[in-house]
Design an enzyme around this catalytic site. Structure first.
Site, PDB file in Angstrom:
ATOM      1  N   HIS A  94     107.261 111.891   2.829  1.00 23.88           N
ATOM      2  CA  HIS A  94     108.487 112.087   3.595  1.00 23.88           C
ATOM      3  C   HIS A  94     108.290 113.181   4.663  1.00 23.88           C
ATOM      4  O   HIS A  94     108.511 112.960   5.854  1.00 23.88           O
ATOM      5  CB  HIS A  94     109.624 112.475   2.637  1.00 23.88           C
ATOM      6  CG  HIS A  94     110.952 112.661   3.303  1.00 23.88           C
ATOM      7  ND1 HIS A  94     111.897 111.672   3.360  1.00 23.88           N
ATOM      8  CD2 HIS A  94     111.499 113.720   3.959  1.00 23.88           C
ATOM      9  CE1 HIS A  94     112.968 112.106   4.017  1.00 23.88           C
ATOM     10  NE2 HIS A  94     112.752 113.363   4.382  1.00 23.88           N
ATOM     11  N   GLU A  95     107.838 114.346   4.234  1.00 25.06           N
ATOM     12  CA  GLU A  95     107.629 115.446   5.181  1.00 25.06           C
ATOM     13  C   GLU A  95     106.508 115.089   6.162  1.00 25.06           C
ATOM     14  O   GLU A  95     106.547 115.473   7.335  1.00 25.06           O
ATOM     15  CB  GLU A  95     107.307 116.750   4.446  1.00 25.06           C
ATOM     16  CG  GLU A  95     108.381 117.233   3.463  1.00 25.06           C
ATOM     17  CD  GLU A  95     109.778 117.365   4.068  1.00 25.06           C
ATOM     18  OE1 GLU A  95     109.890 117.570   5.287  1.00 25.06           O
ATOM     19  OE2 GLU A  95     110.753 117.233   3.296  1.00 25.06           O
TER      20      GLU A  95
END
Lengths: 506, 506
Positions: free
Chosen positions: A270-271
């Protein structure tokens, strides 16, 4: 003014902005440092330093000098002679300038103090599940924000002005339509899934997976995604984040939970998605205000595209499941790829937004949107929030919180007066699905690339259409250019229906 | 001006300084970050940001506003009403202001450019052992610095002005005396040692000692020294350093060489000594220009006191040798504490200053001092440096470089025009010996404390007499107060004579 004079003012303006951006870069490095391991006894002085530099940057953004630049450079005789980058930078500075200058300074200062009080009261209220404690602060924050909206002005719905802060161009009119469709489609799908006899075996997910091995796997996956470790680094924090200090320095943090490796793996992906965006912004924008993501929603589309459309895709795990197994010997014995894929895609309504599965996640966001809209249109009162919250959870997700600590008090956003922020989470998800639909027209062998671990063409597709522009284009402009249409919920709904009908054999 | 008006100006001045210090703190965090793991693609933009913030800090230090503060606050009617901290801060700002403002801006800018060119030329010259390549740059740097000295003015010897930049109050008159004594005492002692039949067994020092274990041992020792990990952290870099970002955040770095653990251990103790100084500066000075070490020499006295008078003391290893052994099983089998102690104290003249043993180290520094003094008194020409260098090494250390890369070109200092800096290394050593002499009057059981690993009383002794004052006191004032006399070389010479006569059975 002749061309030479214009060029000179343009140059001075760009130098001025470069200095303002230098403050932000310094502040970002210090924030990263504070969160990744700065010694605690230095924090007080560090916070003061951050405060002083922030206030310098604020002064520059709202100075008489800035006003002169804006007026001069946006005047009819000058405007058309500016470079495209300068023009967008001035417009961006003007937006910030107007937002700040329209609020009387004493009101703004009181608001900042209120925010910081509200955040500590919220912490205690959440801990003790005592909404009454927090309510007066929330009340004041809502009232103050309403007043700000009056200062700023609005078109159509008052809440539009708040939406525009996080997602320029987004309106209640658009959101009511798409969120309505999403809600009305997911709720019955969820009910079907809950009635389905298919149940997942998930116990193996919670076995011990060493932190060191999780870190190594995370690095492998980031490299596969095209995250450039020469322009970033991975560290550990309690709350994971990505920070674009400049496009050549975009850092990620993640969290390792040894009895649930998914936290780190999907968190990192995600990051990593956020980071791919920031790393691939055009170098031409460095030193202007435009070298960052264009909106919260478009940013979230990049993180969610990677987390969900890549990371929860079976093709991705065809490539990576053996690698995962090699990092945690024994954990996945007798677990087939299919078992694994189903386990990581289990649907299970839950109370906490940040722990939600990919089907129910948008419902958590839509509930918050409906409440915020009601608050800012005087249709909902703060005191009724717990009741309304619980009713909506019952209605959409079929479950109800035992207490407000896991209900209306769960998120920090309202304590920080970030009204208008929540919708970007679900918007990002819709954008991601719509991008995916457009992308597979250009890259029909998408799944095949995932199976081979060749994600570069996918990253390049996004760089060409999204990343490179930074804030040079507005969110809906990017969406339109990349997908040849405006926001359309059907791609997300089609994706969810297809995927979960398959998994749950509906 | 009445008291109230004075208080108000004083307050404004302190706020002004606090902001200037905020820039320095931000710059220090960014430097630390650059050296400990910032991704390389972000370095260019980061350097620009550091440049912009440095120039803001410079502008503040040399502004008309600063000039007004200095003149107002130091006027007779105001001066005596100021707090002690304010007064010292103004004086410190005045020194910096005068130093900067006396040089015409265009000359200063040209000088900075020259410095940066000289540093890259020096790198190449050192690599290729080609002094002729570097000579014209060094020539220009010396000429420019001589001109600066004229601008700044001088008392007595011209070189005094350069000494004063690093060691306020230090003069050629003092140094000639003490350095002469040191040289004339060490040279014959070294000759006796070289003639001694005693030889050390040192092979075991170079066996494999894992990096992880070295790090653990380094941390144990830092804790024993009283280094506060809640106000600092230990990282790895190619060139070790300590940086005091603020007294609550003083960071150390070290270097791990797996076939020579001494690099990390003694390096860590050395940097730890610097860090103890910065961590124990009075909190009252935070936010002023005074919250750092008072001079290079006093700083070095703290690092060398720990490295040498603690770290190379047998009592210290009585406590820690078993611990060291436990971190590298096998390496020290059949090595007694005595063998070990003698090995780490071997004397061996060598060409490279930073690799020198504790007896010959001052000679390396004195050679550089004599050369710098000659350059600035027009007694030595740049072109003759290699010849003079080699002669002095032959004369003092009995060895000669094969080429200038390990001779006159070995240190970066001259490329950075840091003339006047070198003496502080040897000064720090003398200060340390003199402090030790005074300290054992108060703490006669010094060795016993080391044997027990109880170093806190020693740290506290220094905090009371040195650390807490930051820049509130001048170096020679601190020395006088702590030892009840001026600089005296005899304590260092006595120490060296006693120690090495014992080890080499002279």
């Amino acid at each position: 003014m002749n061309i030479e004079q214009i060029k000179e003012i343009e140059q001075q303006f760009l130098e001025y902005v470069k200095k303002m951006i230098a403050y932000h870069e310094a502040i970002n490095v210090m924030y990263w440092d504070l969160r990744t391991g700065a010694p605690k006894k230095g924090v007080e002085q560090r916070s003061e330093v951050i405060g002083l530099l922030s206030s310098e940057a604020f002064k520059m953004a709202t100075s008489a000098e800035m006003e002169t630049y804006i007026n001069t450079l946006l005047s009819e005789e000058v405007k058309n002679s500016l470079s495209d980058i300068t023009l967008h930078t001035v417009l961006d500075c003007k937006k910030e300038y107007d937002r700040m200058k329209k609020i009387p300074l004493e009101e703004y200062t009181a608001f900042v103090t209120l925010q910081s009080q509200a955040e500590s009261v919220w912490e205690e209220a959440k801990e003790t599940a005592d909404f009454a404690l927090f309510a007066p602060y929330l009340e004041k924050l809502v009232t103050a924000t309403k007043k700000f909206v009056e200062y700023w002005g609005y078109e159509g719905n008052k809440y539009n002005t708040l939406l525009d802060m996080y997602e320029p161009g987004m309106t209640v009119e658009i959101l009511d339509k798409v969120f309505g469709e999403v809600r009305d489609s997911i709720v019955p799908l969820l009910q079907k899934i809950e009635a389905s006899p298919t149940k997942m075996e998930t116990e193996f997910l919670y076995k011990h997976f060493s932190k060191e091995a999780q870190e190594k796997f995370s690095i492998d996956i980031l490299k596969q995604m095209g995250y450039d470790f020469d322009a970033g680094r991975l560290d550990e924090t309690v709350h994971p984040f990505a920070t674009g200090i400049n496009p050549g320095d975009v850092r990620i943090t993640t969290r390792y939970v040894e009895n649930d490796f998914r936290v780190a793996i999907f968190g990192t992906i995600h990051e990593g998605g956020h980071a791919l965006y920031e790393q691939n912004i055009s170098k031409d924008l460095v030193g202007t205000t435009l070298a960052s993501g264009t909106s919260m929603g478009i940013h979230e589309s990049q993180s969610l595209f990677n987390e969900i459309f890549v990371g929860r895709n079976k093709a991705f795990w065809k490539k990576n499941f053996d690698l995962l197994k090699s990092y945690s010997p024994g954990q996945f014995d007798n677990v087939s790829l299919d078992d694994y894929y189903r386990a990581i895609n289990e649907v299970k309504p839950s109370l906490i937004r940040i722990e939600a599965d990919e089907l129910t996640y948008p419902l958590h966001v839509i509930i918050r949107y409906e409440i915020e809209k009601g608050l800012f249109n005087d249709e909902i009162e703060v005191k009724d929030l717990p009741k309304i919250w619980n009713e909506k959870y019952k209605q959409y997700l079929g479950i109800e919180p035992d207490h407000d600590g896991v209900g209306v008090l769960q998120d920090v956003h309202w304590a920080g007066a970030s009204f208008g922020y929540f919708p970007s989470y679900a918007l990002g998800y819709m954008y991601a699905a719509q991008f995916k639909h457009a992308l597979i027209k250009d890259i029909p062998n998408f799944d095949e690339l995932l199976e081979k671990g060749e994600l570069q063409p996918i990253r390049a597709w996004f760089t060409e259409r999204v990343h490179q522009y930074g804030k040079m284009k507005q969110p809906l402009e990017i969406l339109q250019n990349a997908t040849a249409e405006g926001l359309n919920a059907k791609y997300l709904l089609q994706y969810l229906t297809d995927k979960f009908s398959g998994i749950y054999q509906l």
